[in-house]
Design an enzyme around this catalytic site. Structure first.
Site, PDB file in Angstrom:
ATOM      1  N   GLU A  32      48.853  37.187  43.829  1.00 55.72           N
ATOM      2  CA  GLU A  32      47.777  38.179  43.696  1.00 55.72           C
ATOM      3  C   GLU A  32      46.701  37.892  44.748  1.00 55.72           C
ATOM      4  O   GLU A  32      46.576  36.759  45.237  1.00 55.72           O
ATOM      5  CB  GLU A  32      47.232  38.075  42.251  1.00 55.72           C
ATOM      6  N   ASP A  33      45.938  38.917  45.095  1.00 53.01           N
ATOM      7  CA  ASP A  33      44.861  38.707  46.066  1.00 53.01           C
ATOM      8  C   ASP A  33      43.639  38.060  45.419  1.00 53.01           C
ATOM      9  O   ASP A  33      43.060  37.117  45.958  1.00 53.01           O
ATOM     10  CB  ASP A  33      44.468  40.016  46.772  1.00 53.01           C
ATOM     11  N   ASP A  80      39.512  38.601  39.142  1.00 54.75           N
ATOM     12  CA  ASP A  80      38.101  38.916  38.906  1.00 54.75           C
ATOM     13  C   ASP A  80      37.838  38.784  37.407  1.00 54.75           C
ATOM     14  O   ASP A  80      37.513  37.700  36.922  1.00 54.75           O
ATOM     15  CB  ASP A  80      37.856  40.331  39.452  1.00 54.75           C
ATOM     16  N   PHE A 112      31.406  40.938  46.034  1.00 58.29           N
ATOM     17  CA  PHE A 112      32.490  41.776  46.524  1.00 58.29           C
ATOM     18  C   PHE A 112      32.892  41.352  47.931  1.00 58.29           C
ATOM     19  O   PHE A 112      32.054  41.212  48.809  1.00 58.29           O
ATOM     20  CB  PHE A 112      32.095  43.256  46.509  1.00 58.29           C
ATOM     21  N   ARG A 152      41.687  46.128  54.924  1.00 63.30           N
ATOM     22  CA  ARG A 152      42.848  45.271  54.642  1.00 63.30           C
ATOM     23  C   ARG A 152      43.378  44.560  55.882  1.00 63.30           C
ATOM     24  O   ARG A 152      43.994  43.511  55.791  1.00 63.30           O
ATOM     25  CB  ARG A 152      44.003  46.105  54.055  1.00 63.30           C
TER      26      ARG A 152
HETATM   27  P1  IMP Z   1      40.719  41.993  37.565  1.00 61.88           P
HETATM   28  O1  IMP Z   1      41.721  42.684  36.691  1.00 61.88           O
HETATM   29  O2  IMP Z   1      39.317  42.345  37.180  1.00 61.88           O
HETATM   30  O3  IMP Z   1      40.927  40.500  37.643  1.00 61.88           O
HETATM   31  O4  IMP Z   1      40.832  42.623  39.013  1.00 61.88           O
HETATM   32  C1  IMP Z   1      41.786  42.275  39.911  1.00 61.88           C
HETATM   33  C2  IMP Z   1      41.843  43.340  41.005  1.00 61.88           C
HETATM   34  O5  IMP Z   1      40.540  43.875  41.297  1.00 61.88           O
HETATM   35  C3  IMP Z   1      42.304  42.716  42.298  1.00 61.88           C
HETATM   36  O6  IMP Z   1      43.706  42.741  42.403  1.00 61.88           O
HETATM   37  C4  IMP Z   1      41.633  43.570  43.342  1.00 61.88           C
HETATM   38  O7  IMP Z   1      42.431  44.683  43.649  1.00 61.88           O
HETATM   39  C5  IMP Z   1      40.369  44.051  42.687  1.00 61.88           C
HETATM   40  N1  IMP Z   1      39.176  43.288  43.137  1.00 61.88           N
HETATM   41  C6  IMP Z   1      38.428  42.440  42.378  1.00 61.88           C
HETATM   42  N2  IMP Z   1      37.413  41.915  43.095  1.00 61.88           N
HETATM   43  C7  IMP Z   1      37.536  42.437  44.340  1.00 61.88           C
HETATM   44  C8  IMP Z   1      36.780  42.222  45.554  1.00 61.88           C
HETATM   45  O8  IMP Z   1      35.799  41.463  45.641  1.00 61.88           O
HETATM   46  N3  IMP Z   1      37.223  42.910  46.647  1.00 61.88           N
HETATM   47  C9  IMP Z   1      38.302  43.745  46.619  1.00 61.88           C
HETATM   48  N4  IMP Z   1      39.015  43.960  45.508  1.00 61.88           N
HETATM   49  C10 IMP Z   1      38.649  43.306  44.375  1.00 61.88           C
END
Ligand code: IMP
Length: 183
Positions: free
Chosen positions: A104-105, A108, A157, A170
């Site tokens: 995963e990238d 959050d 962010f 990207r």
């Molecule tokens: P989560 O479900 O809240 O953990 O969100 C995960 C997804 O939110 C990641 O796979 C990203 O696509 C997106 N995301 C969360 N924070 C960022 C950020 O700082 N920049 C870009 N995308 C983010």
């Protein structure tokens, strides 16, 4: 590394350089290689954001007897999490008995990760591990802890190296963070 950049009217400043990324990708790859050396793992790249990290990481891990899959969830718009995690699509491979590494990238809130692990566990793999380029533990709503983390960061962010703002950024080699106070 370039200086400030503007994406959709927001200013971003340099945060993590490509050489710092390469260093941590090597470290995480070594950890995964150590844990899965005798396995035929399946690497699951979470599109779209993880495609750059996954490409570097999978090659660096260097386990030849592996396969790669690509899945997608869409749960994020603009600069804040919507909190509603949608359906997993694209997983056609048989995961029964396999050692899975999700790539995963960014984690959050952790909602995407938790849902993905539970969807993948339902496919009866032997094991499931989770590797992330970035982790924002302060935003966690789940307490989820990835097995492999390249960078732990503040809940700001960021974009670049696969991560986007509304589809943009990207392609950047380095990782940028939103500029404080100026947006
Ligand atoms: P989560 O479900 O809240 O953990 O969100 C995960 C997804 O939110 C990641 O796979 C990203 O696509 C997106 N995301 C969360 N924070 C960022 C950020 O700082 N920049 C870009 N995308 C983010």
């Amino acid at each position: 590394m370039e200086n400030k950049i503007k994406v959709n009217g927001l200013t971003f400043v340099p945060f993590i350089t490509r050489s710092q990324i390469a260093e941590q990708v090597k470290r995480v790859a070594a950890e995964i290689r150590r844990d899965l050396a005798d396995s035929q793992p399946v690497f699951i790249c979470v599109l779209k954001g993880a495609f750059v990290f996954a490409a570097d990481l999978i090659r660096e891990i260097g386990i030849n007897d592996c396969t790669c899959s690509f899945v997608r969830y869409a749960s994020y718009e603009g600069t804040s999490t919507t909190g509603n995690v949608r359906q997993l699509v694209g997983l056609t491979d048989d995961l029964e008995g396999r050692d899975v590494v999700i790539i995963e990238d960014i984690v959050d809130t952790g909602l995407t990760a938790v849902k993905m692990i539970s969807d993948i566990r339902a496919m009866n793999p032997r094991s499931v591990r989770f590797a992330t380029l970035l982790h924002k533990p302060a935003s966690s709503r789940t307490g989820f802890e990835p097995d492999y983390i390249a960078f732990t960061i503040e809940p700001k962010f960021i974009l670049g190296y696969g991560l986007d703002l509304d589809g943009k950024g990207r392609n950047l080699h380095d990782i940028y963070v939103i500029e404080e106070g100026n947006n």
